[in-house]
Design an enzyme around this catalytic site. Sequence first.
Site, PDB file in Angstrom:
ATOM      1  CG  HIS A 150      40.472  25.244  40.400  1.00 41.68           C
ATOM      2  ND1 HIS A 150      41.106  26.090  41.284  1.00 41.68           N
ATOM      3  CD2 HIS A 150      41.115  24.060  40.500  1.00 41.68           C
ATOM      4  CE1 HIS A 150      42.100  25.446  41.880  1.00 41.68           C
ATOM      5  NE2 HIS A 150      42.131  24.210  41.413  1.00 41.68           N
ATOM      6  CG  ASP A 195      34.040  33.515  38.177  1.00 36.64           C
ATOM      7  OD1 ASP A 195      34.841  32.580  38.010  1.00 36.64           O
ATOM      8  OD2 ASP A 195      34.352  34.717  38.034  1.00 36.64           O
TER       9      ASP A 195
HETATM   10  C1  GDG Z   1      39.590  30.032  37.870  1.00 38.61           C
HETATM   11  C2  GDG Z   1      38.057  30.016  37.997  1.00 38.61           C
HETATM   12  C3  GDG Z   1      38.280  30.437  40.447  1.00 38.61           C
HETATM   13  C4  GDG Z   1      44.070  39.130  37.108  1.00 38.61           C
HETATM   14  N1  GDG Z   1      44.572  40.162  36.427  1.00 38.61           N
HETATM   15  C5  GDG Z   1      45.832  40.346  36.841  1.00 38.61           C
HETATM   16  C6  GDG Z   1      46.097  39.410  37.813  1.00 38.61           C
HETATM   17  N2  GDG Z   1      45.003  38.665  37.935  1.00 38.61           N
HETATM   18  C7  GDG Z   1      44.828  37.547  38.869  1.00 38.61           C
HETATM   19  C8  GDG Z   1      43.916  37.958  39.983  1.00 38.61           C
HETATM   20  C9  GDG Z   1      43.337  36.623  40.427  1.00 38.61           C
HETATM   21  C10 GDG Z   1      43.373  35.776  39.161  1.00 38.61           C
HETATM   22  O1  GDG Z   1      44.190  36.450  38.223  1.00 38.61           O
HETATM   23  C11 GDG Z   1      41.986  35.612  38.543  1.00 38.61           C
HETATM   24  O2  GDG Z   1      41.281  34.679  39.331  1.00 38.61           O
HETATM   25  P1  GDG Z   1      39.715  34.481  39.208  1.00 38.61           P
HETATM   26  O3  GDG Z   1      39.266  33.612  40.325  1.00 38.61           O
HETATM   27  O4  GDG Z   1      39.047  35.803  39.233  1.00 38.61           O
HETATM   28  O5  GDG Z   1      39.408  33.851  37.783  1.00 38.61           O
HETATM   29  P2  GDG Z   1      39.989  32.668  36.817  1.00 38.61           P
HETATM   30  O6  GDG Z   1      41.283  33.052  36.232  1.00 38.61           O
HETATM   31  O7  GDG Z   1      38.902  32.444  35.827  1.00 38.61           O
HETATM   32  O8  GDG Z   1      40.190  31.348  37.746  1.00 38.61           O
HETATM   33  C12 GDG Z   1      37.612  30.901  39.146  1.00 38.61           C
HETATM   34  C13 GDG Z   1      39.779  30.290  40.255  1.00 38.61           C
HETATM   35  O9  GDG Z   1      40.101  29.486  39.132  1.00 38.61           O
HETATM   36  C14 GDG Z   1      40.430  29.665  41.498  1.00 38.61           C
HETATM   37  O10 GDG Z   1      39.849  28.432  41.808  1.00 38.61           O
HETATM   38  O11 GDG Z   1      38.032  31.413  41.445  1.00 38.61           O
HETATM   39  O12 GDG Z   1      36.214  30.862  39.291  1.00 38.61           O
HETATM   40  O13 GDG Z   1      37.459  30.454  36.766  1.00 38.61           O
HETATM   41  O14 GDG Z   1      44.168  36.032  41.387  1.00 38.61           O
HETATM   42  O15 GDG Z   1      44.683  38.643  40.940  1.00 38.61           O
HETATM   43  N3  GDG Z   1      47.275  39.334  38.453  1.00 38.61           N
HETATM   44  C15 GDG Z   1      48.231  40.248  38.105  1.00 38.61           C
HETATM   45  N4  GDG Z   1      48.038  41.187  37.135  1.00 38.61           N
HETATM   46  C16 GDG Z   1      46.860  41.257  36.478  1.00 38.61           C
HETATM   47  O16 GDG Z   1      46.696  42.097  35.585  1.00 38.61           O
HETATM   48  N5  GDG Z   1      49.408  40.225  38.757  1.00 38.61           N
END
Ligand code: GDG
Length: 508
Positions: free
Chosen positions: A169, A381
Site C-alpha cells: 500500500h 504517499d
Molecule cells: C495507506 C497509504 C494509501 C481520515 N480521517 C478520518 C477518516 N480518514 C480516512 C480517510 C481515508 C483514510 O482515512 C486515509 O487514507 P490515505 O490513503 O489518505 O492514507 P493512509 O492512512 O496513510 O493509508 C496510502 C492507503 O494506505 C490505501 O492503500 O492510499 O498512501 O499510506 O479513507 O477517509 N475517516 C473518518 N474520520 C476521519 O477523521 N471516518
Amino acid sequence: MRMKWKRLFIISNRLPVVVEQDGENQHIRPGAGGLITALTPVMKKSRGLWAGWPGPGEKEAIGDLLNDFSQKQSFDLAPVFLAQDEVEKYYHGFSNEAIWPLFHDLLGYCKFDLEDWNTYVDVNRKFAETISQHIRPKDFLWIHDYQLMLVAHHLRKLNVKRPLAFFLHIPFPSLDLFRRLPWKREIIRALMEYDLLGFQTLRDRRNFTQCVKALIPEIWVTIKRRLSFIQYGERTVKVAHFPISIDFKEFDEGARTEEAAEAAWYLHENLPGRQLLLGLDRLDYTKGIPERFLSFERALEKYPDLRENISLVQVLIPSRADVPGYQKLKETLDGLVGRINAKFSQHGWIPIHYVFQSLERAQLLGHYKACEIAFVTPLRDGMNLVAKEYCAASVDNNGVLILSEFAGTADQLSKGALMANPYDIEGMADTIHRAYHMDADERRRRMRTLRAEIRRNDVYRWVGWFLTAFGEHDFPSSDSPPDDEDEHSEVMDLGLWMGEARRTEKVP
Ligand code: GDG
C-alpha cells in the site's frame, strides 16, 4: 473437478474490526476504510477468512467477540495475538521506524535496529504459522502491506506451495535508498517468494524491479504488455501496478444525504464569508503538513486579498503516538499554528482552524462538501485516498483539488487537479491564490474530469484487476499440487465476479 468458488483468505496487520471498551464491557464493530468495504462482498460470497492482529486486549474475551462477529458477518476471522514487546519492536519499531520512513524517501527518520528486525522476522513467522493452520486447498491467499513482507518466505519454509499474492500500500523506494537497508537482500528474496506482487504505481513497480535486478543478479525480467515477469530459477514472479481506489458511489451518495448537508452547512455557518481550504490527514510526517502551513502563511503574506477571505481547516487524526518522531511533529505543528494565527488573525477571522481528532462519517462528508478547496500535499504517499474521497463527495462539481505530485494519486488525477510540489513553498502559495480565484466554469470542468476518472476506476475495479491478474498467472507447474490444475479459472471467476459489468477490462 471444477469448483465455481474459491475462498478468499486475506492477511493484514490488523483485523478488519474495532474492539471498543465501554466501561466494563467490550464491543466489536466492523472497521472502516476502502479496503474493508471493497473486500467485504467477496469475503461474504466466498465465506472468506481474514487473519490479523486484533489489537491489544485479553485473548479469551477477544476470541469470543471475534466468533460472534464471524457469525454475523458471514466471513471468518483468525486472530494473530501479539505480546506487547512484539508490537513494540515489530510494529512501532521495524515497520514504522525503518520501513515506513525509508519507503517514503525520508531516510533521516529511519532507525535500523537489529532487535526490531529480529522481532519483525519472528512476527512474520507467527503470521505464517497461523495461516498454515487455517489454509484450505482451494484458498486464494492475499497478503497486505509492508508489515508482512516476509510471510511468503515463512510459508514456503512450512512447506506451503500454494500461489501467494501480495499488495504493497505504500511506495517502493529507488535502489539508491533501498540499498541503505541492512536487511535489503533478505527482504528482496522474501518478496520473490510471492507469485504476484502488486504496487500502487508504475514508478513503485519499476523501483522494485531495479532493486531485484541489482540484488539478485541471476534473475531476468521480461515485460509483456503492462506486466513484468521476473524469472528466478524455476519460478516466475509476476509484478504489476494496481492503483487502489475508493467506493465512489458510497461517497457520492453519502455526500447527498441530509446529515452531510447539515454538517457542511454548520461548518460554513461558523466560518462565514470566506472560502475554506481543507487539510485532512493522519498525523504523519509523510503528509507534508508543516510545509502546507508554511505555504499558507506565505500566501497570506504575498496576497493580501486572501486575508479574511480564506481559512485553512486542518483536521489531524491522532496516529502512532508512541513513535517519537510523531510527538515531535505534533509540537512543531502546534507551534506553527500558534505563530501564523497570532500574526494574521483579525476580529472575526482566524487563518487556521486546527482540529486534533478523528471525525464521524457524516462530519467527514460534511467537510469534503463544505470546503471549496482541498489541499492534499504529502511529501510522498502510496496513493492518498483523501484526494479521491474529496472529489467523489464534491457532488456540485465546485471543489478544487490541489495535489502533490508525489502522491500515488497524481498519476490518475493530474489532469483535473492543480499540481503542487510540497517542497516549493512559494509555488504552493501561488497555487492557493490561483485556486481561490478559479472561476466556476474551470472548477466544474476540472472536477468533472476528476470525478469521471474516480467513478470509472473505483475500488471494486481495483479488486477485480488484482484477482483477474492473479488468475491469469502462469504458475510453474513444479510448484503446484496436481489437484490445483484448474485453479486459474476458478480464481478468474472470483476476479470477474468483482468486476461483473467490466469483464473486458485489462490490468492498468
Ligand atoms: C495507506 C497509504 C494509501 C481520515 N480521517 C478520518 C477518516 N480518514 C480516512 C480517510 C481515508 C483514510 O482515512 C486515509 O487514507 P490515505 O490513503 O489518505 O492514507 P493512509 O492512512 O496513510 O493509508 C496510502 C492507503 O494506505 C490505501 O492503500 O492510499 O498512501 O499510506 O479513507 O477517509 N475517516 C473518518 N474520520 C476521519 O477523521 N471516518
